[in-house]
Design a protein around this motif. Structure first.
Motif, PDB file in Angstrom:
ATOM      1  N   PHE A   2      70.826  49.339  88.133  1.00 52.66           N
ATOM      2  CA  PHE A   2      71.739  49.002  89.286  1.00 52.66           C
ATOM      3  C   PHE A   2      72.876  48.475  88.683  1.00 52.66           C
ATOM      4  O   PHE A   2      74.136  48.662  89.223  1.00 52.66           O
ATOM      5  N   GLY A   3      72.801  47.643  87.636  1.00 53.15           N
ATOM      6  CA  GLY A   3      73.950  47.131  87.018  1.00 53.15           C
ATOM      7  C   GLY A   3      74.985  47.892  86.274  1.00 53.15           C
ATOM      8  O   GLY A   3      76.298  47.568  86.250  1.00 53.15           O
ATOM      9  N   LEU A   4      74.423  49.119  85.888  1.00 54.05           N
ATOM     10  CA  LEU A   4      75.085  50.181  85.175  1.00 54.05           C
ATOM     11  C   LEU A   4      76.038  50.981  85.988  1.00 54.05           C
ATOM     12  O   LEU A   4      76.808  51.837  85.549  1.00 54.05           O
ATOM     13  N   ARG A   5      75.847  50.803  87.488  1.00 62.93           N
ATOM     14  CA  ARG A   5      76.706  51.553  88.512  1.00 62.93           C
ATOM     15  C   ARG A   5      78.227  51.437  88.108  1.00 62.93           C
ATOM     16  O   ARG A   5      78.513  50.427  88.167  1.00 62.93           O
ATOM     17  N   GLY A   6      78.884  52.475  87.872  1.00 67.65           N
ATOM     18  CA  GLY A   6      80.271  52.370  87.746  1.00 67.65           C
ATOM     19  C   GLY A   6      80.774  52.207  86.449  1.00 67.65           C
ATOM     20  O   GLY A   6      81.850  52.206  86.110  1.00 67.65           O
ATOM     21  N   LYS A   7      79.999  51.898  85.435  1.00 68.76           N
ATOM     22  CA  LYS A   7      80.269  52.011  83.997  1.00 68.76           C
ATOM     23  C   LYS A   7      80.257  53.324  83.427  1.00 68.76           C
ATOM     24  O   LYS A   7      79.688  54.320  83.871  1.00 68.76           O
ATOM     25  N   THR A   8      81.126  53.518  82.278  1.00 69.00           N
ATOM     26  CA  THR A   8      81.185  54.543  81.622  1.00 69.00           C
ATOM     27  C   THR A   8      80.143  54.720  80.594  1.00 69.00           C
ATOM     28  O   THR A   8      80.074  54.032  79.644  1.00 69.00           O
ATOM     29  N   GLU A  66      80.009  51.514  78.548  1.00 71.98           N
ATOM     30  CA  GLU A  66      81.044  50.520  78.837  1.00 71.98           C
ATOM     31  C   GLU A  66      81.767  50.271  80.033  1.00 71.98           C
ATOM     32  O   GLU A  66      81.782  51.198  80.803  1.00 71.98           O
ATOM     33  N   GLY A  67      82.243  49.108  80.398  1.00 67.60           N
ATOM     34  CA  GLY A  67      82.779  48.856  81.692  1.00 67.60           C
ATOM     35  C   GLY A  67      82.842  47.345  81.916  1.00 67.60           C
ATOM     36  O   GLY A  67      81.954  46.610  81.533  1.00 67.60           O
ATOM     37  N   GLY A  68      84.025  47.149  82.640  1.00 71.13           N
ATOM     38  CA  GLY A  68      84.305  45.817  82.859  1.00 71.13           C
ATOM     39  C   GLY A  68      84.785  44.847  81.665  1.00 71.13           C
ATOM     40  O   GLY A  68      84.975  45.505  80.616  1.00 71.13           O
ATOM     41  N   GLY A 106      87.924  38.742  77.537  1.00 71.14           N
ATOM     42  CA  GLY A 106      88.968  39.679  77.948  1.00 71.14           C
ATOM     43  C   GLY A 106      88.668  41.308  77.217  1.00 71.14           C
ATOM     44  O   GLY A 106      89.330  42.097  77.545  1.00 71.14           O
ATOM     45  N   ARG A 107      87.525  41.343  76.426  1.00 67.73           N
ATOM     46  CA  ARG A 107      87.201  42.300  75.855  1.00 67.73           C
ATOM     47  C   ARG A 107      86.115  43.230  76.674  1.00 67.73           C
ATOM     48  O   ARG A 107      85.475  42.776  77.683  1.00 67.73           O
ATOM     49  N   ALA A 108      86.324  44.414  76.409  1.00 66.39           N
ATOM     50  CA  ALA A 108      85.423  45.436  77.325  1.00 66.39           C
ATOM     51  C   ALA A 108      83.936  45.322  77.015  1.00 66.39           C
ATOM     52  O   ALA A 108      83.562  44.862  75.826  1.00 66.39           O
ATOM     53  N   ARG A 109      83.018  45.003  78.281  1.00 66.37           N
ATOM     54  CA  ARG A 109      81.687  44.902  77.912  1.00 66.37           C
ATOM     55  C   ARG A 109      80.970  46.127  77.600  1.00 66.37           C
ATOM     56  O   ARG A 109      81.214  47.174  78.024  1.00 66.37           O
ATOM     57  N   ARG A 110      79.995  45.914  76.662  1.00 61.43           N
ATOM     58  CA  ARG A 110      79.134  47.077  76.222  1.00 61.43           C
ATOM     59  C   ARG A 110      77.785  46.948  76.214  1.00 61.43           C
ATOM     60  O   ARG A 110      77.163  45.776  76.055  1.00 61.43           O
ATOM     61  N   TRP A 111      76.920  48.148  76.773  1.00 62.66           N
ATOM     62  CA  TRP A 111      75.612  47.912  76.935  1.00 62.66           C
ATOM     63  C   TRP A 111      75.063  48.933  75.941  1.00 62.66           C
ATOM     64  O   TRP A 111      75.582  50.090  75.679  1.00 62.66           O
TER      65      TRP A 111
END
Length: 130
Positions: free
Chosen positions: A20-26, A39-41, A46-51
């Motif tokens: 659910f947390g990855l919704r809207g992420k690329t 990646e998203g947010g 200020g850097r992009a979050r990555r999972w």
């Protein structure tokens, strides 16, 4: 594990909350081991979050070096575009094998019979009186 345990067991992959947390992420790509990267947010710096969503056990040593550098902001683009092509002499990344049957065990280890090579005579034991 089955689909019934996946939402509740974090060690077998992503939980339902992670999905659910990855919704809207690329979705940025997938590595040779099947791990998927997003990646998203922005983080607090200020850097992009990555999972990474692991294919199998959640073990950080299962991230190949090129994707490790992307995850830690050492390169900006995804490894397919930002990294040079693999050379013929390069070996594929191997996950941490500690605790498995494939782990390194020296010749004197109990798992290898517990027999060490005899000392060659160039060793002189320390004594407190010497």
């Amino acid at each position: 594990m089955g689909i019934n345990l996946n939402p509740f067991t974090w060690w077998n992959g992503a939980t339902i909350g992670t999905w659910f947390g990855l919704r809207g992420k690329t979705r940025m790509g997938e590595d040779s081991l099947g791990n998927v990267y997003y990646e998203g947010g922005r983080d607090t710096a200020g850097r992009a979050r990555r999972w990474v969503i692991y294919a199998g056990a959640n073990d950080a040593s299962r991230i190949p070096p090129e994707w490790f550098s992307w995850m830690h902001h050492q390169i900006d683009g995804v490894p397919d575009a930002a990294m040079p092509k693999h050379r013929a002499w390069q070996k594929p990344a191997v996950p941490n094998l500690t605790g498995t049957a494939l782990a390194y065990r020296p010749p004197g280890a109990l798992e290898k019979g517990g027999k060490r090579a005899v000392s060659t005579g160039d060793y002189e034991a320390w004594t407190p009186d010497a």
